[in-house]
Design a protein around this motif. Structure first.
Motif, PDB file in Angstrom:
ATOM      1  N   ASP A   1      25.624  46.539  43.601  1.00 40.87           N
ATOM      2  CA  ASP A   1      25.914  45.408  42.716  1.00 40.87           C
ATOM      3  C   ASP A   1      26.580  45.841  41.414  1.00 40.87           C
ATOM      4  O   ASP A   1      26.926  44.994  40.587  1.00 40.87           O
ATOM      5  CB  ASP A   1      24.625  44.649  42.385  1.00 40.87           C
ATOM      6  N   ALA A   2      26.762  47.144  41.227  1.00 44.33           N
ATOM      7  CA  ALA A   2      27.416  47.666  40.031  1.00 44.33           C
ATOM      8  C   ALA A   2      28.722  48.330  40.447  1.00 44.33           C
ATOM      9  O   ALA A   2      28.716  49.377  41.092  1.00 44.33           O
ATOM     10  CB  ALA A   2      26.509  48.658  39.310  1.00 44.33           C
ATOM     11  N   SER A   3      29.837  47.720  40.121  1.00 45.51           N
ATOM     12  CA  SER A   3      31.142  48.201  40.593  1.00 45.51           C
ATOM     13  C   SER A   3      31.877  48.966  39.497  1.00 45.51           C
ATOM     14  O   SER A   3      31.622  48.778  38.301  1.00 45.51           O
ATOM     15  CB  SER A   3      32.001  47.028  41.064  1.00 45.51           C
ATOM     16  N   VAL A   4      32.781  49.848  39.901  1.00 41.56           N
ATOM     17  CA  VAL A   4      33.630  50.543  38.939  1.00 41.56           C
ATOM     18  C   VAL A   4      34.752  49.595  38.498  1.00 41.56           C
ATOM     19  O   VAL A   4      35.167  48.712  39.264  1.00 41.56           O
ATOM     20  CB  VAL A   4      34.234  51.825  39.540  1.00 41.56           C
ATOM     21  N   PRO A   5      35.254  49.743  37.273  1.00 46.69           N
ATOM     22  CA  PRO A   5      36.386  48.915  36.846  1.00 46.69           C
ATOM     23  C   PRO A   5      37.613  49.236  37.700  1.00 46.69           C
ATOM     24  O   PRO A   5      37.978  50.400  37.861  1.00 46.69           O
ATOM     25  CB  PRO A   5      36.604  49.343  35.390  1.00 46.69           C
ATOM     26  N   GLU A   6      38.210  48.228  38.282  1.00 44.10           N
ATOM     27  CA  GLU A   6      39.406  48.435  39.099  1.00 44.10           C
ATOM     28  C   GLU A   6      40.642  48.300  38.220  1.00 44.10           C
ATOM     29  O   GLU A   6      40.757  47.375  37.421  1.00 44.10           O
ATOM     30  CB  GLU A   6      39.435  47.434  40.253  1.00 44.10           C
ATOM     31  N   LEU A   7      41.554  49.248  38.369  1.00 44.23           N
ATOM     32  CA  LEU A   7      42.739  49.298  37.521  1.00 44.23           C
ATOM     33  C   LEU A   7      43.944  48.612  38.146  1.00 44.23           C
ATOM     34  O   LEU A   7      44.929  48.354  37.471  1.00 44.23           O
ATOM     35  CB  LEU A   7      43.085  50.761  37.222  1.00 44.23           C
ATOM     36  N   SER A   8      43.863  48.311  39.442  1.00 48.16           N
ATOM     37  CA  SER A   8      45.039  47.766  40.142  1.00 48.16           C
ATOM     38  C   SER A   8      45.406  46.379  39.632  1.00 48.16           C
ATOM     39  O   SER A   8      46.588  46.018  39.582  1.00 48.16           O
ATOM     40  CB  SER A   8      44.787  47.736  41.653  1.00 48.16           C
ATOM     41  N   GLU A   9      44.408  45.581  39.238  1.00 49.15           N
ATOM     42  CA  GLU A   9      44.698  44.232  38.752  1.00 49.15           C
ATOM     43  C   GLU A   9      45.484  44.278  37.453  1.00 49.15           C
ATOM     44  O   GLU A   9      46.436  43.515  37.253  1.00 49.15           O
ATOM     45  CB  GLU A   9      43.390  43.459  38.550  1.00 49.15           C
ATOM     46  N   GLN A  10      45.098  45.182  36.569  1.00 49.72           N
ATOM     47  CA  GLN A  10      45.832  45.349  35.315  1.00 49.72           C
ATOM     48  C   GLN A  10      47.277  45.759  35.591  1.00 49.72           C
ATOM     49  O   GLN A  10      48.213  45.230  34.984  1.00 49.72           O
ATOM     50  CB  GLN A  10      45.160  46.414  34.449  1.00 49.72           C
ATOM     51  N   ALA A  11      47.469  46.681  36.515  1.00 53.60           N
ATOM     52  CA  ALA A  11      48.814  47.132  36.850  1.00 53.60           C
ATOM     53  C   ALA A  11      49.639  45.989  37.437  1.00 53.60           C
ATOM     54  O   ALA A  11      50.834  45.854  37.161  1.00 53.60           O
ATOM     55  CB  ALA A  11      48.740  48.303  37.834  1.00 53.60           C
ATOM     56  N   HIS A  12      48.986  45.165  38.269  1.00 57.60           N
ATOM     57  CA  HIS A  12      49.688  44.017  38.862  1.00 57.60           C
ATOM     58  C   HIS A  12      50.106  43.027  37.775  1.00 57.60           C
ATOM     59  O   HIS A  12      51.242  42.537  37.776  1.00 57.60           O
ATOM     60  CB  HIS A  12      48.788  43.345  39.894  1.00 57.60           C
ATOM     61  N   GLN A  13      49.210  42.746  36.841  1.00 60.29           N
ATOM     62  CA  GLN A  13      49.516  41.789  35.778  1.00 60.29           C
ATOM     63  C   GLN A  13      50.659  42.271  34.889  1.00 60.29           C
ATOM     64  O   GLN A  13      51.438  41.467  34.379  1.00 60.29           O
ATOM     65  CB  GLN A  13      48.259  41.539  34.935  1.00 60.29           C
ATOM     66  N   GLN A  14      50.744  43.571  34.714  1.00 58.67           N
ATOM     67  CA  GLN A  14      51.794  44.130  33.863  1.00 58.67           C
ATOM     68  C   GLN A  14      53.055  44.470  34.652  1.00 58.67           C
ATOM     69  O   GLN A  14      53.964  45.091  34.124  1.00 58.67           O
ATOM     70  CB  GLN A  14      51.267  45.380  33.152  1.00 58.67           C
TER      71      GLN A  14
ATOM     72  N   HIS B   1      30.155  59.729  29.810  1.00 56.59           N
ATOM     73  CA  HIS B   1      29.689  58.431  30.297  1.00 56.59           C
ATOM     74  C   HIS B   1      30.643  57.883  31.347  1.00 56.59           C
ATOM     75  O   HIS B   1      31.770  58.366  31.525  1.00 56.59           O
ATOM     76  CB  HIS B   1      29.527  57.422  29.149  1.00 56.59           C
ATOM     77  N   THR B   2      30.183  56.877  32.066  1.00 57.96           N
ATOM     78  CA  THR B   2      31.004  56.158  33.024  1.00 57.96           C
ATOM     79  C   THR B   2      30.674  54.673  32.901  1.00 57.96           C
ATOM     80  O   THR B   2      29.641  54.306  32.348  1.00 57.96           O
ATOM     81  CB  THR B   2      30.762  56.676  34.461  1.00 57.96           C
ATOM     82  N   ARG B   3      31.533  53.829  33.416  1.00 55.09           N
ATOM     83  CA  ARG B   3      31.370  52.385  33.234  1.00 55.09           C
ATOM     84  C   ARG B   3      31.094  51.691  34.566  1.00 55.09           C
ATOM     85  O   ARG B   3      31.567  52.122  35.621  1.00 55.09           O
ATOM     86  CB  ARG B   3      32.628  51.783  32.599  1.00 55.09           C
ATOM     87  N   ARG B   4      30.348  50.610  34.490  1.00 49.76           N
ATOM     88  CA  ARG B   4      30.115  49.756  35.638  1.00 49.76           C
ATOM     89  C   ARG B   4      30.123  48.295  35.195  1.00 49.76           C
ATOM     90  O   ARG B   4      29.847  47.971  34.035  1.00 49.76           O
ATOM     91  CB  ARG B   4      28.755  50.063  36.298  1.00 49.76           C
ATOM     92  N   GLN B   5      30.446  47.408  36.139  1.00 50.14           N
ATOM     93  CA  GLN B   5      30.387  45.966  35.905  1.00 50.14           C
ATOM     94  C   GLN B   5      29.525  45.342  36.992  1.00 50.14           C
ATOM     95  O   GLN B   5      29.695  45.641  38.180  1.00 50.14           O
ATOM     96  CB  GLN B   5      31.796  45.356  35.943  1.00 50.14           C
ATOM     97  N   LEU B   6      28.600  44.490  36.569  1.00 51.41           N
ATOM     98  CA  LEU B   6      27.686  43.877  37.535  1.00 51.41           C
ATOM     99  C   LEU B   6      28.384  42.776  38.322  1.00 51.41           C
ATOM    100  O   LEU B   6      29.052  41.910  37.751  1.00 51.41           O
ATOM    101  CB  LEU B   6      26.467  43.296  36.822  1.00 51.41           C
ATOM    102  N   GLN B   7      28.204  42.825  39.636  1.00 49.71           N
ATOM    103  CA  GLN B   7      28.752  41.787  40.505  1.00 49.71           C
ATOM    104  C   GLN B   7      27.796  40.609  40.654  1.00 49.71           C
ATOM    105  O   GLN B   7      28.203  39.513  41.031  1.00 49.71           O
ATOM    106  CB  GLN B   7      29.062  42.379  41.884  1.00 49.71           C
ATOM    107  N   LYS B   8      26.522  40.850  40.361  1.00 50.04           N
ATOM    108  CA  LYS B   8      25.553  39.752  40.328  1.00 50.04           C
ATOM    109  C   LYS B   8      24.458  40.121  39.335  1.00 50.04           C
ATOM    110  O   LYS B   8      24.303  41.302  38.966  1.00 50.04           O
ATOM    111  CB  LYS B   8      24.969  39.479  41.708  1.00 50.04           C
ATOM    112  N   GLY B   9      23.714  39.137  38.879  1.00 48.67           N
ATOM    113  CA  GLY B   9      22.683  39.378  37.884  1.00 48.67           C
ATOM    114  C   GLY B   9      21.562  40.254  38.410  1.00 48.67           C
ATOM    115  O   GLY B   9      21.184  40.149  39.580  1.00 48.67           O
ATOM    116  N   ILE B  10      21.042  41.111  37.545  1.00 49.21           N
ATOM    117  CA  ILE B  10      19.921  41.975  37.911  1.00 49.21           C
ATOM    118  C   ILE B  10      18.965  42.067  36.714  1.00 49.21           C
ATOM    119  O   ILE B  10      19.315  41.675  35.590  1.00 49.21           O
ATOM    120  CB  ILE B  10      20.368  43.401  38.302  1.00 49.21           C
ATOM    121  N   THR B  11      17.790  42.600  36.957  1.00 47.01           N
ATOM    122  CA  THR B  11      16.860  42.937  35.888  1.00 47.01           C
ATOM    123  C   THR B  11      16.794  44.459  35.795  1.00 47.01           C
ATOM    124  O   THR B  11      16.541  45.142  36.787  1.00 47.01           O
ATOM    125  CB  THR B  11      15.458  42.367  36.153  1.00 47.01           C
ATOM    126  N   LEU B  12      17.085  44.979  34.609  1.00 44.21           N
ATOM    127  CA  LEU B  12      17.128  46.427  34.397  1.00 44.21           C
ATOM    128  C   LEU B  12      16.324  46.757  33.142  1.00 44.21           C
ATOM    129  O   LEU B  12      16.572  46.182  32.073  1.00 44.21           O
ATOM    130  CB  LEU B  12      18.579  46.888  34.235  1.00 44.21           C
TER     131      LEU B  12
END
Length: 384
Positions: A50-63, A261-272
């Motif tokens: 449920d914790a995904s890495v930031p995808e860079l392809s969308e940014q590249a597509h938008q630009q 450090h590394t980054r993650r984005q939650l795909q659904k709500g969790i309790t941590l």
């Protein structure tokens, strides 16, 4: 992110993180993201689907980045999430294993590489280890592929531009330079007889993905190689390490944490850690802080080259996105320093301020000047 970037300006990054976290395993930041500070919480998120890495392809597509850049980003396992990540990882892992083994054993430090290293050392009264360390592991990979010296030099010159593809904030002005690096490095790699044989036995539909996997390996080798080689030398100069065992090198990775450090984005709500976090929450996993967690590592702020669980560090991540080069980086580092110790006995630090690259996610020395120790008096870099 600005508060994290400050670590490069400070002699003690761990104290900086401790001040930010205020002793809590989870701490909110002013921008709405969350610092994840404990080992257990970081490890949980690294393994969580449920914790995904930031995808860079969308940014590249938008630009409107060049198609080759977008295709490369879509095929780099490191910046993709399941299900695409799983397919790309299954393709990359055996390729990496085949490249770095000879009759089932890890590829040894090659005479070509030791000759290159000795030529850089023997022709200068002192030298910057960081400049050498940035090239060493990519040179090793290219030598394993049988890439010639002229192609190797060209690839290494383009590698810093290729590495920019991993930055989260590229602009439209950056993409053409990255596109050129992808094209020129790919063409040079295809001169390798090893790659030609590999492609000849693979379905044509996989050729582009296999070449992209090699690009990813080169990027990781420069990241992982520079960090572990630089910090291992620093530990050696400081007298923290004298025998270059895998355990000692893992302790370098735990104690110095070149990847902070590394980054993650939650795909659904969790309790941590007792806190409800919504879908879409941005998380910053402080791996360097987790590597000093006293619930996992006894006397975590002390360097122990024989630490029994040193390899439990999170510097290379865990789970689906664990660094593909993690084992190769340790084996390679061990080979380099055993060779240096046997060839030169030890190295001596040339006194200068220790400064770090202005990066948020990595703590990488900008320079580390040394020479061959041919005198009784040695200088030691300061410890923090």
């Amino acid at each position: 992110m600005t508060t994290l970037l400050l670590h490069s300006q400070l002699p003690d990054a761990i104290q900086h993180y401790a001040d930010l976290s205020q002793g809590k395993p989870l701490q909110p930041l002013a921008d709405g993201s969350w610092l994840v500070c404990s080992y257990a919480a970081c490890q949980f998120l690294l393994h969580s689907p449920d914790a995904s890495v930031p995808e860079l392809s969308e940014q590249a597509h938008q630009q409107q980045a060049p198609e080759r850049v977008r295709t490369t980003l879509a095929a780099l396992a490191r910046v993709n999430n399941p299900p695409a990540h799983n397919t790309l990882r299954r393709l990359a892992e055996p390729l990496f294993a085949a490249l770095l083994t000879v009759q089932g054993q890890p590829a040894a430090l090659m005479p070509r590489l030791t000759q290159w290293l000795e030529s850089r050392i023997s022709t200068q009264s002192h030298w910057d280890w960081i400049a050498l360390a940035s090239e060493l592991m990519p040179r090793w990979l290219l030598a394993c592929m049988g890439v010639g010296e002229e192609d190797t030099a060209h690839i290494l010159a383009q590698l810093p531009d290729l590495q920019c593809i991993m930055r989260p904030h590229n602009t439209a002005a950056d993409w053409p330079r990255i596109d050129t690096a992808i094209n020129e490095i790919s063409q040079r790699l295809c001169h390798s007889s090893w790659l030609q044989r590999t492609l000849a036995t693979a379905p044509p539909a996989q050729h582009s993905a296999l070449i992209t996997a090699l690009l990813g390996m080169l990027i990781q080798s420069r990241d992982a190689g520079r960090g572990v080689l630089s910090d291992t030398l620093l530990a050696w100069l400081r007298g923290q390490i004298s025998t270059f065992t895998p355990t000692a090198i893992h302790e370098v990775l735990r104690f110095y944490s070149p990847i902070q450090h590394t980054r993650r984005q939650l795909q659904k709500g969790i309790t941590l850690c007792g806190q409800s976090l919504p879908a879409g929450a941005q998380l910053i996993l402080l791996l360097a802080q987790a590597n000093r967690d006293s619930s996992v590592f006894t006397h975590p702020h002390s360097f122990d080259s024989a630490r029994s669980n040193a390899s439990a560090h999170l510097t290379f991540g865990e789970g689906a996105h664990q660094c593909l080069a993690r084992h190769a980086a340790v084996v390679f580092c061990q080979q380099v320093f055993v060779w240096l110790q046997q060839r030169y006995g030890r190295l001596n630090w040339q006194p200068h301020p220790l400064t770090y690259e202005p990066l948020a996610n990595a703590r990488l020395l900008q320079q580390l000047w040394v020479n061959v120790c041919d005198q009784s008096t040695t200088m030691t870099p300061e410890r923090h």
